[in-house]
Design a protein around this motif. Structure first.
Motif, PDB file in Angstrom:
ATOM      1  N   HIS A   1       0.819  -1.211   0.000  1.00 13.51           N
ATOM      2  CA  HIS A   1       0.000   0.000   0.000  1.00 13.51           C
ATOM      3  C   HIS A   1       0.854   1.262   0.000  1.00 13.51           C
ATOM      4  O   HIS A   1       0.343   2.364   0.189  1.00 13.51           O
ATOM      5  CB  HIS A   1      -0.898   0.005   1.245  1.00 13.51           C
ATOM      6  CG  HIS A   1      -0.133  -0.046   2.534  1.00 13.51           C
ATOM      7  ND1 HIS A   1       0.610  -1.128   2.926  1.00 13.51           N
ATOM      8  CD2 HIS A   1       0.033   0.884   3.501  1.00 13.51           C
ATOM      9  CE1 HIS A   1       1.187  -0.878   4.089  1.00 13.51           C
ATOM     10  NE2 HIS A   1       0.860   0.337   4.454  1.00 13.51           N
ATOM     11  N   VAL A   2       2.152   1.111  -0.246  1.00 14.27           N
ATOM     12  CA  VAL A   2       3.065   2.258  -0.218  1.00 14.27           C
ATOM     13  C   VAL A   2       2.910   3.078  -1.502  1.00 14.27           C
ATOM     14  O   VAL A   2       2.879   2.538  -2.604  1.00 14.27           O
ATOM     15  CB  VAL A   2       4.531   1.800  -0.062  1.00 14.27           C
ATOM     16  CG1 VAL A   2       5.475   3.004  -0.078  1.00 14.27           C
ATOM     17  CG2 VAL A   2       4.703   1.018   1.230  1.00 14.27           C
ATOM     18  N   THR A   3       2.818   4.403  -1.350  1.00 13.36           N
ATOM     19  CA  THR A   3       2.737   5.319  -2.482  1.00 13.36           C
ATOM     20  C   THR A   3       3.786   6.412  -2.295  1.00 13.36           C
ATOM     21  O   THR A   3       4.409   6.530  -1.238  1.00 13.36           O
ATOM     22  CB  THR A   3       1.344   5.982  -2.569  1.00 13.36           C
ATOM     23  OG1 THR A   3       1.140   6.807  -1.405  1.00 13.36           O
ATOM     24  CG2 THR A   3       0.245   4.937  -2.639  1.00 13.36           C
TER      25      THR A   3
ATOM     26  N   ILE B   1       5.078   7.347   1.585  1.00 15.39           N
ATOM     27  CA  ILE B   1       6.269   6.503   1.727  1.00 15.39           C
ATOM     28  C   ILE B   1       7.060   6.808   2.996  1.00 15.39           C
ATOM     29  O   ILE B   1       7.718   5.934   3.546  1.00 15.39           O
ATOM     30  CB  ILE B   1       7.164   6.623   0.475  1.00 15.39           C
ATOM     31  CG1 ILE B   1       8.222   5.510   0.459  1.00 15.39           C
ATOM     32  CG2 ILE B   1       7.804   8.001   0.388  1.00 15.39           C
ATOM     33  CD1 ILE B   1       8.958   5.389  -0.843  1.00 15.39           C
ATOM     34  N   LEU B   2       6.989   8.042   3.497  1.00 12.21           N
ATOM     35  CA  LEU B   2       7.741   8.383   4.705  1.00 12.21           C
ATOM     36  C   LEU B   2       7.026   7.931   5.979  1.00 12.21           C
ATOM     37  O   LEU B   2       7.622   7.909   7.054  1.00 12.21           O
ATOM     38  CB  LEU B   2       7.992   9.891   4.773  1.00 12.21           C
ATOM     39  CG  LEU B   2       8.877  10.481   3.677  1.00 12.21           C
ATOM     40  CD1 LEU B   2       9.075  11.976   3.903  1.00 12.21           C
ATOM     41  CD2 LEU B   2      10.227   9.778   3.622  1.00 12.21           C
TER      42      LEU B   2
ATOM     43  N   LEU C   1      14.279   6.354   5.050  1.00 17.08           N
ATOM     44  CA  LEU C   1      14.052   7.488   4.163  1.00 17.08           C
ATOM     45  C   LEU C   1      13.849   8.780   4.940  1.00 17.08           C
ATOM     46  O   LEU C   1      14.248   9.861   4.488  1.00 17.08           O
ATOM     47  CB  LEU C   1      12.850   7.226   3.260  1.00 17.08           C
ATOM     48  CG  LEU C   1      13.113   6.314   2.061  1.00 17.08           C
ATOM     49  CD1 LEU C   1      11.853   6.158   1.226  1.00 17.08           C
ATOM     50  CD2 LEU C   1      14.240   6.848   1.184  1.00 17.08           C
ATOM     51  N   ASN C   2      13.230   8.702   6.117  1.00 10.43           N
ATOM     52  CA  ASN C   2      13.088   9.903   6.948  1.00 10.43           C
ATOM     53  C   ASN C   2      14.457  10.459   7.307  1.00 10.43           C
ATOM     54  O   ASN C   2      14.678  11.674   7.303  1.00 10.43           O
ATOM     55  CB  ASN C   2      12.300   9.579   8.218  1.00 10.43           C
ATOM     56  CG  ASN C   2      10.824   9.402   7.948  1.00 10.43           C
ATOM     57  OD1 ASN C   2      10.098  10.355   7.758  1.00 10.43           O
ATOM     58  ND2 ASN C   2      10.384   8.151   7.932  1.00 10.43           N
TER      59      ASN C   2
END
Length: 468
Positions: A325-327, A331-332, A361-362
């Protein structure tokens, strides 16, 4: 609970001009709920999107859109019955009714979310969104591709054609065992981790513990590093040297790719306020984005990870679409491991490249802010995810001009574009005019056209028109 709100004329006009495509669809209120379920399935299975129900389009002459809403909210009950049945929890969408005077009735605005599981339409088929079309997933191969794209199944569990000793007696495995589980036998421990099966080593086992996974999983387990001496599109002519291929188990692969990228970047200079300066990207940003590209890529895709280094940016391309379900938008904040065994087990290595807490990613984004650089940009293509790390300052172009003039006598349009990454001469020209209107800068007398330049105000503002 379904919401209802009134929209103003400008909002309705925007809906009438909404461009149908990968993330948006417009439907007449007379659409059969079963047919609508195809759009819902397609958005759930791809990247999410919006459906506006109640806008029609003329079929003759110049296509024009018109109001074709429901008479009232209850008239849409059949739609809700169908889309609620598509997933048991009904958390795959959000609905809002929209009214707009003087039009009668209401529109239905559906926001459809990307889901971790495959969602099927009323006809029992799964659909995907490609452009403005809903395409049925007809074959077993296509369904398998969708399962891999969404992370329902993972290529890491596939057995590969290789001897057990490739991972039980490799230098990578022996070093790991001595450092992490010294009292265990490699074969027993690898079987307990489901990396070694009756059919042989799994892809995850090879990626983690084979000394040369590339010999067993070619074209999908290396990293290619390029250096393009340009700010534009990379071409063969702009390559500084032949692309570098980095190989090895994923643990060594990540470390060597980050080190090589940093080494190449340190040789790049860029025009700064004080002249030529060495380009600096945060170590955390390079490390986390390359780590993410290796650990979360789709290993079923026959393509390597690509790191492209330009004069003003780095592009990291990871094969495969965003999983589950990541977009790009969430994503963060969301976590989904396409390769959970690889992610979990590499975290057991000494000084692991990932901390396995979902903050990678953060960390990359925060590191860019600390250096006063624009945050990375994420793009999803048909077969890959690309992260752009641009060497563009957070400071406004107005601040850049004033800072530069503190150390230099004058500044030109070209220099501002070099410093800020702005591509348009007209945008920079407007920056000069803004600062001139505040009596902060003035044109350098005698310089016009392409040679024109600006300086700090030394007298009353000039009276000439700006040439930028």
């Amino acid at each position: 609970m379904t919401e209802k709100r009134r929209i103003i004329e400008e909002e309705l006009t925007a809906l009438f001009h909404l461009e149908e495509g990968p993330y948006a669809d417009l439907k007449h209120s007379e659409i059969a709920p079963a047919k609508l379920s195809k759009s819902v399935s397609a958005f759930c299975n791809t990247a999410g999107g919006e459906i506006i129900i109640g806008i029609g389009e003329s079929k003759t002459g110049e296509k024009a859109r018109y109001w074709a809403g429901y008479t009232d909210m209850e008239a849409a009950n059949a739609v809700f019955q169908v889309i609620e049945d598509m997933l048991p929890l009904g958390n795959h969408y959000k609905a809002t009714f929209l009214s707009a005077e003087p039009n009668p009735g209401v529109l239905l605005h559906l926001i459809v979310f990307k889901t971790p599981s495959i969602v099927r339409a009323s006809d029992g088929k799964a659909y995907i969104r490609r452009g403005a079309q809903n395409l049925a997933v007809e074959t077993n191969d296509a369904l398998r591709r969708l399962e891999l794209d969404k992370g329902v199944v993972s290529f890491e569990d596939n057995p590969v054609v290789a001897d057990n000793e490739v991972i039980t007696n490799s230098l990578s495995a022996l070093n790991f065992m001595l450092a992490v589980v010294p009292r265990s036998e490699p074969e027993d421990w690898l079987r307990k981790q489901n990396l070694l099966t009756k059919a042989g080593p799994t892809a995850a086992g090879v990626l983690l513990f084979a000394d040369e996974p590339q010999a067993i999983l070619p074209k999908r387990s290396s990293i290619k590093v390029y250096r393009y001496q340009t700010k534009d599109i990379g071409t063969r002519e702009s390559l500084a040297f032949d692309p570098i291929t980095i190989e090895g188990c994923v643990y060594a692969l990540i470390k060597e790719a980050v080190a090589k990228t940093k080494e190449i970047v340190e040789g790049i200079s860029k025009l700064g306020p004080n002249g030529l300066e060495r380009i600096t990207y945060p170590d955390d940003t390079l490390h986390e984005i390359i780590t993410n590209a290796v650990l979360h890529r789709d290993y079923s895709v026959l393509s390597d990870v690509h790191v492209r280094i330009f004069d003003n940016r780095i592009e990291v391309e990871s094969p495969g679409r965003l999983p589950g379900h990541v977009t790009r938008e969430n994503i963060l904040n969301e976590q989904f491991a396409r390769n959970p065994k690889v992610v979990r087990l590499i975290n057991k290595f000494p000084d692991p490249p990932n901390k396995d807490v979902g903050e990678g990613l953060n960390t990359a984004f925060e590191a860019m802010k600390r250096l006063q650089l624009q945050p990375p940009e994420i793009e999803e293509t048909e077969n890959a995810v690309i992260v752009y790390i641009r060497h563009t300052p957070l400071a406004s172009p107005h601040d850049v001009v004033i800072t530069y003039l503190q150390a230099h006598e004058e500044i030109s349009n070209r220099i501002v574009r070099e410093l800020t990454g702005i591509g348009s001469e007209n945008v920079v020209k407007q920056v000069f005019l803004d600062l001139q209107s505040r009596n902060l800068i003035e044109r350098v007398p005698g310089k016009k056209g392409s040679a024109s330049a600006w300086r700090k105000v030394t007298a009353s503002p000039g009276d000439g028109a700006a040439d930028g």
